[in-house]
Design a protein around this motif. Structure first.
Motif, PDB file in Angstrom:
ATOM      1  N   ASN A 144     -14.110 -48.351  16.220  1.00  0.00           N
ATOM      2  CA  ASN A 144     -13.702 -49.755  16.324  1.00  0.00           C
ATOM      3  C   ASN A 144     -12.349 -50.019  15.654  1.00  0.00           C
ATOM      4  O   ASN A 144     -11.995 -51.152  15.383  1.00  0.00           O
ATOM      5  CB  ASN A 144     -14.770 -50.677  15.743  1.00  0.00           C
ATOM      6  CG  ASN A 144     -15.016 -50.466  14.268  1.00  0.00           C
ATOM      7  OD1 ASN A 144     -14.884 -49.370  13.747  1.00  0.00           O
ATOM      8  ND2 ASN A 144     -15.403 -51.538  13.582  1.00  0.00           N
ATOM      9  N   GLU A 145     -11.604 -48.961  15.391  1.00  0.00           N
ATOM     10  CA  GLU A 145     -10.290 -49.090  14.770  1.00  0.00           C
ATOM     11  C   GLU A 145      -9.299 -49.568  15.825  1.00  0.00           C
ATOM     12  O   GLU A 145      -9.153 -48.950  16.873  1.00  0.00           O
ATOM     13  CB  GLU A 145      -9.883 -47.708  14.239  1.00  0.00           C
ATOM     14  CG  GLU A 145      -8.724 -47.692  13.307  1.00  0.00           C
ATOM     15  CD  GLU A 145      -8.494 -46.302  12.747  1.00  0.00           C
ATOM     16  OE1 GLU A 145      -7.495 -45.673  13.138  1.00  0.00           O
ATOM     17  OE2 GLU A 145      -9.316 -45.834  11.938  1.00  0.00           O
ATOM     18  N   GLY A 146      -8.641 -50.681  15.546  1.00  0.00           N
ATOM     19  CA  GLY A 146      -7.717 -51.261  16.507  1.00  0.00           C
ATOM     20  C   GLY A 146      -6.266 -50.950  16.217  1.00  0.00           C
ATOM     21  O   GLY A 146      -5.920 -49.877  15.736  1.00  0.00           O
ATOM     22  N   TYR A 147      -5.431 -51.906  16.490  1.00  0.00           N
ATOM     23  CA  TYR A 147      -3.979 -51.814  16.323  1.00  0.00           C
ATOM     24  C   TYR A 147      -3.640 -51.711  14.847  1.00  0.00           C
ATOM     25  O   TYR A 147      -4.234 -52.394  14.017  1.00  0.00           O
ATOM     26  CB  TYR A 147      -3.390 -53.102  16.905  1.00  0.00           C
ATOM     27  CG  TYR A 147      -2.102 -52.983  17.659  1.00  0.00           C
ATOM     28  CD1 TYR A 147      -1.993 -52.185  18.788  1.00  0.00           C
ATOM     29  CD2 TYR A 147      -0.989 -53.714  17.256  1.00  0.00           C
ATOM     30  CE1 TYR A 147      -0.816 -52.116  19.486  1.00  0.00           C
ATOM     31  CE2 TYR A 147       0.201 -53.653  17.961  1.00  0.00           C
ATOM     32  CZ  TYR A 147       0.276 -52.848  19.075  1.00  0.00           C
ATOM     33  OH  TYR A 147       1.447 -52.781  19.776  1.00  0.00           O
ATOM     34  N   LYS A 148      -2.672 -50.872  14.511  1.00  0.00           N
ATOM     35  CA  LYS A 148      -2.238 -50.706  13.123  1.00  0.00           C
ATOM     36  C   LYS A 148      -0.748 -51.020  13.051  1.00  0.00           C
ATOM     37  O   LYS A 148       0.043 -50.403  13.765  1.00  0.00           O
ATOM     38  CB  LYS A 148      -2.527 -49.289  12.638  1.00  0.00           C
ATOM     39  CG  LYS A 148      -4.023 -49.039  12.480  1.00  0.00           C
ATOM     40  CD  LYS A 148      -4.359 -47.586  12.341  1.00  0.00           C
ATOM     41  CE  LYS A 148      -4.239 -46.808  13.615  1.00  0.00           C
ATOM     42  NZ  LYS A 148      -4.979 -47.292  14.767  1.00  0.00           N
ATOM     43  N   VAL A 149      -0.386 -51.993  12.200  1.00  0.00           N
ATOM     44  CA  VAL A 149       1.002 -52.434  12.107  1.00  0.00           C
ATOM     45  C   VAL A 149       1.462 -52.373  10.653  1.00  0.00           C
ATOM     46  O   VAL A 149       0.776 -52.859   9.756  1.00  0.00           O
ATOM     47  CB  VAL A 149       1.170 -53.880  12.625  1.00  0.00           C
ATOM     48  CG1 VAL A 149       2.638 -54.290  12.594  1.00  0.00           C
ATOM     49  CG2 VAL A 149       0.591 -54.041  14.027  1.00  0.00           C
ATOM     50  N   VAL A 150       2.638 -51.777  10.432  1.00  0.00           N
ATOM     51  CA  VAL A 150       3.261 -51.739   9.118  1.00  0.00           C
ATOM     52  C   VAL A 150       4.371 -52.778   9.110  1.00  0.00           C
ATOM     53  O   VAL A 150       5.229 -52.794  10.000  1.00  0.00           O
ATOM     54  CB  VAL A 150       3.831 -50.341   8.808  1.00  0.00           C
ATOM     55  CG1 VAL A 150       4.545 -50.342   7.456  1.00  0.00           C
ATOM     56  CG2 VAL A 150       2.724 -49.295   8.828  1.00  0.00           C
ATOM     57  N   VAL A 151       4.336 -53.650   8.116  1.00  0.00           N
ATOM     58  CA  VAL A 151       5.333 -54.721   7.996  1.00  0.00           C
ATOM     59  C   VAL A 151       6.351 -54.349   6.929  1.00  0.00           C
ATOM     60  O   VAL A 151       5.986 -53.993   5.807  1.00  0.00           O
ATOM     61  CB  VAL A 151       4.656 -56.058   7.613  1.00  0.00           C
ATOM     62  CG1 VAL A 151       5.694 -57.151   7.418  1.00  0.00           C
ATOM     63  CG2 VAL A 151       3.629 -56.452   8.659  1.00  0.00           C
ATOM     64  N   GLY A 152       7.626 -54.438   7.287  1.00  0.00           N
ATOM     65  CA  GLY A 152       8.685 -54.260   6.303  1.00  0.00           C
ATOM     66  C   GLY A 152       9.188 -52.845   6.111  1.00  0.00           C
ATOM     67  O   GLY A 152       9.898 -52.571   5.149  1.00  0.00           O
ATOM     68  N   ALA A 153       8.865 -51.930   7.020  1.00  0.00           N
ATOM     69  CA  ALA A 153       9.321 -50.540   6.884  1.00  0.00           C
ATOM     70  C   ALA A 153      10.783 -50.422   7.311  1.00  0.00           C
ATOM     71  O   ALA A 153      11.160 -50.905   8.372  1.00  0.00           O
ATOM     72  CB  ALA A 153       8.464 -49.612   7.733  1.00  0.00           C
ATOM     73  N   GLY A 154      11.574 -49.745   6.503  1.00  0.00           N
ATOM     74  CA  GLY A 154      12.966 -49.481   6.833  1.00  0.00           C
ATOM     75  C   GLY A 154      13.091 -48.271   7.746  1.00  0.00           C
ATOM     76  O   GLY A 154      12.111 -47.630   8.105  1.00  0.00           O
ATOM     77  N   TRP A 155      14.324 -47.930   8.077  1.00  0.00           N
ATOM     78  CA  TRP A 155      14.565 -46.827   9.014  1.00  0.00           C
ATOM     79  C   TRP A 155      14.053 -45.493   8.478  1.00  0.00           C
ATOM     80  O   TRP A 155      13.595 -44.661   9.241  1.00  0.00           O
ATOM     81  CB  TRP A 155      16.039 -46.747   9.385  1.00  0.00           C
ATOM     82  CG  TRP A 155      16.924 -46.239   8.278  1.00  0.00           C
ATOM     83  CD1 TRP A 155      17.563 -46.973   7.334  1.00  0.00           C
ATOM     84  CD2 TRP A 155      17.220 -44.873   7.984  1.00  0.00           C
ATOM     85  NE1 TRP A 155      18.244 -46.155   6.470  1.00  0.00           N
ATOM     86  CE2 TRP A 155      18.063 -44.855   6.848  1.00  0.00           C
ATOM     87  CE3 TRP A 155      16.874 -43.664   8.571  1.00  0.00           C
ATOM     88  CZ2 TRP A 155      18.541 -43.680   6.291  1.00  0.00           C
ATOM     89  CZ3 TRP A 155      17.360 -42.488   8.004  1.00  0.00           C
ATOM     90  CH2 TRP A 155      18.190 -42.511   6.881  1.00  0.00           C
ATOM     91  N   LEU A 156      14.108 -45.270   7.162  1.00  0.00           N
ATOM     92  CA  LEU A 156      13.656 -44.005   6.604  1.00  0.00           C
ATOM     93  C   LEU A 156      12.158 -43.805   6.834  1.00  0.00           C
ATOM     94  O   LEU A 156      11.716 -42.736   7.274  1.00  0.00           O
ATOM     95  CB  LEU A 156      13.975 -43.933   5.107  1.00  0.00           C
ATOM     96  CG  LEU A 156      13.556 -42.658   4.384  1.00  0.00           C
ATOM     97  CD1 LEU A 156      14.271 -41.447   4.971  1.00  0.00           C
ATOM     98  CD2 LEU A 156      13.856 -42.770   2.894  1.00  0.00           C
ATOM     99  N   ILE A 157      11.384 -44.824   6.578  1.00  0.00           N
ATOM    100  CA  ILE A 157       9.934 -44.732   6.781  1.00  0.00           C
ATOM    101  C   ILE A 157       9.612 -44.586   8.265  1.00  0.00           C
ATOM    102  O   ILE A 157       8.775 -43.778   8.656  1.00  0.00           O
ATOM    103  CB  ILE A 157       9.216 -45.950   6.172  1.00  0.00           C
ATOM    104  CG1 ILE A 157       9.337 -45.894   4.651  1.00  0.00           C
ATOM    105  CG2 ILE A 157       7.758 -46.003   6.607  1.00  0.00           C
ATOM    106  CD1 ILE A 157       8.801 -47.099   3.942  1.00  0.00           C
TER     107      ILE A 157
END
Length: 131
Positions: free
Chosen positions: A78-91
Motif C-alpha cells: 500500500n506504499e504510494g507516491y514518495k516526494v522529497v521537498v527541498g532537495a537541491g541538485w546534488l541530492i
C-alpha cells in the motif's frame, strides 16, 4: 526532536517526515521505521512526503548511509507516491545513481514546496484498492 513523523490529515493517506537542522542518522532511521509502522497500520494507499527544506547540510557519510537505506527493505503493497521537498541538485543527482541500483521499484519524486508535493500526489495516477 529534529525529525517529526506523522499523518498529514485525518484521512491517514499521507505521512509527513519533516527534518530539521541537527538531525542524526539514528533519528532518521527511527523516523523511517515510524513511517513504515504507520504505512502498515492501514490497508489503503499511503503516500510519503519527506520535507528537507530546514534539514541543514548533509553529513559527510551521507552517500554511504543513503545507499544502505535504499538497499534495505521492500516496498509495502500500500506504499504510494514518495516526494522529497527541498532537495537541491546534488541530492537529485545522487538519487539518480542510487535509484539505478537500489530503488527501481520505489521511485522518489521531487518538489520545491510542501504544497507542490501535495499537488503532485493529488494528480498522481496511482491505482487504489477502492477503484
Amino acid at each position: 526532536m529534529t525529525i517529526q513523523v506523522g499523518w498529514d490529515s485525518s484521512q491517514r493517506n499521507i505521512i509527513h517526515i519533516i527534518i530539521e537542522r541537527g538531525w542524526t542518522w539514528d533519528e532518521f532511521e527511527q523516523a523511517i521505521q515510524q513511517a513504515d509502522n504507520l504505512i502498515v497500520s492501514v490497508s489503503h494507499v499511503v503516500h510519503l512526503v519527506v520535507d528537507i527544506q530546514q534539514a541543514g547540510g548533509l553529513p559527510r557519510d551521507w552517500m554511504g548511509r543513503a545507499g544502505q537505506l535504499f538497499a534495505q527493505g521492500e516496498a509495502r503493497s500500500n506504499e504510494g507516491y514518495k516526494v522529497v521537498v527541498g532537495a537541491g541538485w546534488l541530492i537529485r543527482t545522487a538519487y539518480q545513481s542510487f535509484a539505478a541500483v537500489f530503488a527501481q521499484d520505489r521511485p522518489f519524486h521531487f518538489a520545491a514546496t510542501y504544497d507542490e508535493a501535495l499537488q503532485m500526489i493529488a494528480l498522481a495516477d496511482i491505482p487504489r484498492p477502492d477503484r
